[in-house]
Scaffold this motif. Sequence first.
Motif, PDB file in Angstrom:
ATOM      1  N   GLN A  14     -14.310 -16.293 -10.173  1.00  0.00           N
ATOM      2  CA  GLN A  14     -14.485 -17.349 -11.180  1.00  0.00           C
ATOM      3  C   GLN A  14     -14.323 -18.734 -10.571  1.00  0.00           C
ATOM      4  OE1 GLN A  14     -15.609 -16.980 -14.346  1.00  0.00           O
ATOM      5  NE2 GLN A  14     -15.916 -14.865 -13.690  1.00  0.00           N
ATOM      6  N   LEU A  15     -13.350 -18.905  -9.685  1.00  0.00           N
ATOM      7  CA  LEU A  15     -13.158 -20.201  -9.033  1.00  0.00           C
ATOM      8  C   LEU A  15     -14.356 -20.569  -8.167  1.00  0.00           C
ATOM      9  CD1 LEU A  15      -9.390 -20.180  -8.001  1.00  0.00           C
ATOM     10  CD2 LEU A  15     -10.466 -21.497  -9.817  1.00  0.00           C
ATOM     11  N   SER A  16     -14.954 -19.580  -7.517  1.00  0.00           N
ATOM     12  CA  SER A  16     -16.086 -19.867  -6.637  1.00  0.00           C
ATOM     13  C   SER A  16     -17.297 -20.385  -7.422  1.00  0.00           C
ATOM     14  CB  SER A  16     -16.462 -18.632  -5.814  1.00  0.00           C
ATOM     15  OG  SER A  16     -17.037 -17.641  -6.633  1.00  0.00           O
ATOM     16  N   LYS A  17     -17.386 -20.061  -8.693  1.00  0.00           N
ATOM     17  CA  LYS A  17     -18.480 -20.569  -9.519  1.00  0.00           C
ATOM     18  C   LYS A  17     -18.337 -22.076  -9.751  1.00  0.00           C
ATOM     19  CE  LYS A  17     -19.250 -16.220 -11.928  1.00  0.00           C
ATOM     20  NZ  LYS A  17     -19.212 -15.525 -13.216  1.00  0.00           N
ATOM     21  N   GLY A  18     -17.097 -22.564  -9.697  1.00  0.00           N
ATOM     22  CA  GLY A  18     -16.864 -24.004  -9.783  1.00  0.00           C
ATOM     23  C   GLY A  18     -16.559 -24.543 -11.170  1.00  0.00           C
ATOM     24  N   ASP A  19     -17.015 -23.902 -12.202  1.00  0.00           N
ATOM     25  CA  ASP A  19     -16.847 -24.434 -13.561  1.00  0.00           C
ATOM     26  C   ASP A  19     -15.386 -24.569 -13.963  1.00  0.00           C
ATOM     27  OD1 ASP A  19     -19.597 -24.516 -13.757  1.00  0.00           O
ATOM     28  OD2 ASP A  19     -19.744 -22.644 -14.895  1.00  0.00           O
ATOM     29  N   ILE A  20     -14.583 -23.566 -13.647  1.00  0.00           N
ATOM     30  CA  ILE A  20     -13.170 -23.599 -14.027  1.00  0.00           C
ATOM     31  C   ILE A  20     -12.456 -24.733 -13.301  1.00  0.00           C
ATOM     32  CG2 ILE A  20     -10.965 -22.362 -13.864  1.00  0.00           C
ATOM     33  CD1 ILE A  20     -12.517 -19.803 -14.486  1.00  0.00           C
ATOM     34  N   LEU A  21     -12.740 -24.904 -12.021  1.00  0.00           N
ATOM     35  CA  LEU A  21     -12.113 -25.986 -11.261  1.00  0.00           C
ATOM     36  C   LEU A  21     -12.471 -27.354 -11.843  1.00  0.00           C
ATOM     37  CD1 LEU A  21     -12.442 -24.887  -7.534  1.00  0.00           C
ATOM     38  CD2 LEU A  21     -10.351 -25.257  -8.819  1.00  0.00           C
ATOM     39  N   ILE A  22     -13.735 -27.534 -12.158  1.00  0.00           N
ATOM     40  CA  ILE A  22     -14.172 -28.819 -12.721  1.00  0.00           C
ATOM     41  C   ILE A  22     -13.497 -29.050 -14.057  1.00  0.00           C
ATOM     42  CG2 ILE A  22     -16.148 -30.066 -13.696  1.00  0.00           C
ATOM     43  CD1 ILE A  22     -17.854 -28.653 -11.480  1.00  0.00           C
ATOM     44  N   ALA A  23     -13.536 -28.065 -14.931  1.00  0.00           N
ATOM     45  CA  ALA A  23     -12.938 -28.227 -16.269  1.00  0.00           C
ATOM     46  C   ALA A  23     -11.443 -28.515 -16.163  1.00  0.00           C
ATOM     47  CB  ALA A  23     -13.184 -26.971 -17.105  1.00  0.00           C
ATOM     48  N   TYR A  24     -10.739 -27.738 -15.369  1.00  0.00           N
ATOM     49  CA  TYR A  24      -9.290 -27.919 -15.242  1.00  0.00           C
ATOM     50  C   TYR A  24      -8.966 -29.311 -14.694  1.00  0.00           C
ATOM     51  CZ  TYR A  24      -4.408 -27.119 -14.127  1.00  0.00           C
ATOM     52  OH  TYR A  24      -3.034 -27.229 -14.060  1.00  0.00           O
ATOM     53  N   ASN A  25      -9.642 -29.714 -13.626  1.00  0.00           N
ATOM     54  CA  ASN A  25      -9.386 -31.031 -13.043  1.00  0.00           C
ATOM     55  C   ASN A  25      -9.684 -32.158 -14.028  1.00  0.00           C
ATOM     56  OD1 ASN A  25      -8.453 -30.085 -10.574  1.00  0.00           O
ATOM     57  ND2 ASN A  25     -10.492 -30.026  -9.684  1.00  0.00           N
ATOM     58  N   GLU A  26     -10.762 -32.049 -14.769  1.00  0.00           N
ATOM     59  CA  GLU A  26     -11.112 -33.087 -15.747  1.00  0.00           C
ATOM     60  C   GLU A  26     -10.108 -33.123 -16.899  1.00  0.00           C
ATOM     61  OE1 GLU A  26     -13.384 -35.539 -15.407  1.00  0.00           O
ATOM     62  OE2 GLU A  26     -13.660 -34.703 -13.395  1.00  0.00           O
ATOM     63  N   LEU A  27      -9.640 -31.964 -17.332  1.00  0.00           N
ATOM     64  CA  LEU A  27      -8.638 -31.925 -18.403  1.00  0.00           C
ATOM     65  C   LEU A  27      -7.334 -32.566 -17.942  1.00  0.00           C
ATOM     66  CD1 LEU A  27      -9.294 -28.340 -19.782  1.00  0.00           C
ATOM     67  CD2 LEU A  27      -9.761 -30.503 -20.971  1.00  0.00           C
ATOM     68  N   VAL A  28      -6.900 -32.264 -16.731  1.00  0.00           N
ATOM     69  CA  VAL A  28      -5.668 -32.863 -16.200  1.00  0.00           C
ATOM     70  C   VAL A  28      -5.832 -34.373 -16.062  1.00  0.00           C
ATOM     71  CG1 VAL A  28      -4.135 -32.969 -14.195  1.00  0.00           C
ATOM     72  CG2 VAL A  28      -4.847 -30.746 -15.110  1.00  0.00           C
TER      73      VAL A  28
END
Length: 162
Positions: A14-28
Amino acid sequence: MKTLNHYVAIYKEQLSKGDILIAYNELVKFVMKLRTNCIKNLSDEYVFTGILHGYMDYTYFYYSNDFLKSKKLKLGLVLNHLEMRFEIWLLGNTIKIQKSYWELLRDSKWNKGRNEMPTYAVLEAIIEDTPDFDNLPVLAEKIEKKLLDVSTEIVETVSELG
């Protein structure tokens, strides 16, 4: 029963897809901006701490004033990632203090329908149930106003307890 390796493989995928990383970073980043706005606009009423990260479940910061400190209480603005909503929590400095305020506030409007104290707080007030992340300036303004209104109401309620 699934192994930790199984879960880690899914996590990595899931992390390799990138979406979760982007969403989490933007939320923080958004919560950090909320904190900065609160410091600029509400520092006459509250002192704000740094951002704290949960285990991808909560991002939050505490805030307090002299009255709350005298009662060994503090408030928290919480982004609940699992429910994807913003909440204000009233917390005690110790579990003993939390339990005593839970007893005093268990029948408050914020604890209606609860038979048990929330896991981490005396009460949890939802201030934005369906945030629109496509319009961050409006969302930030809305949250800041609700933070002030609900926090004031919580402080007044605690004050009435004596």
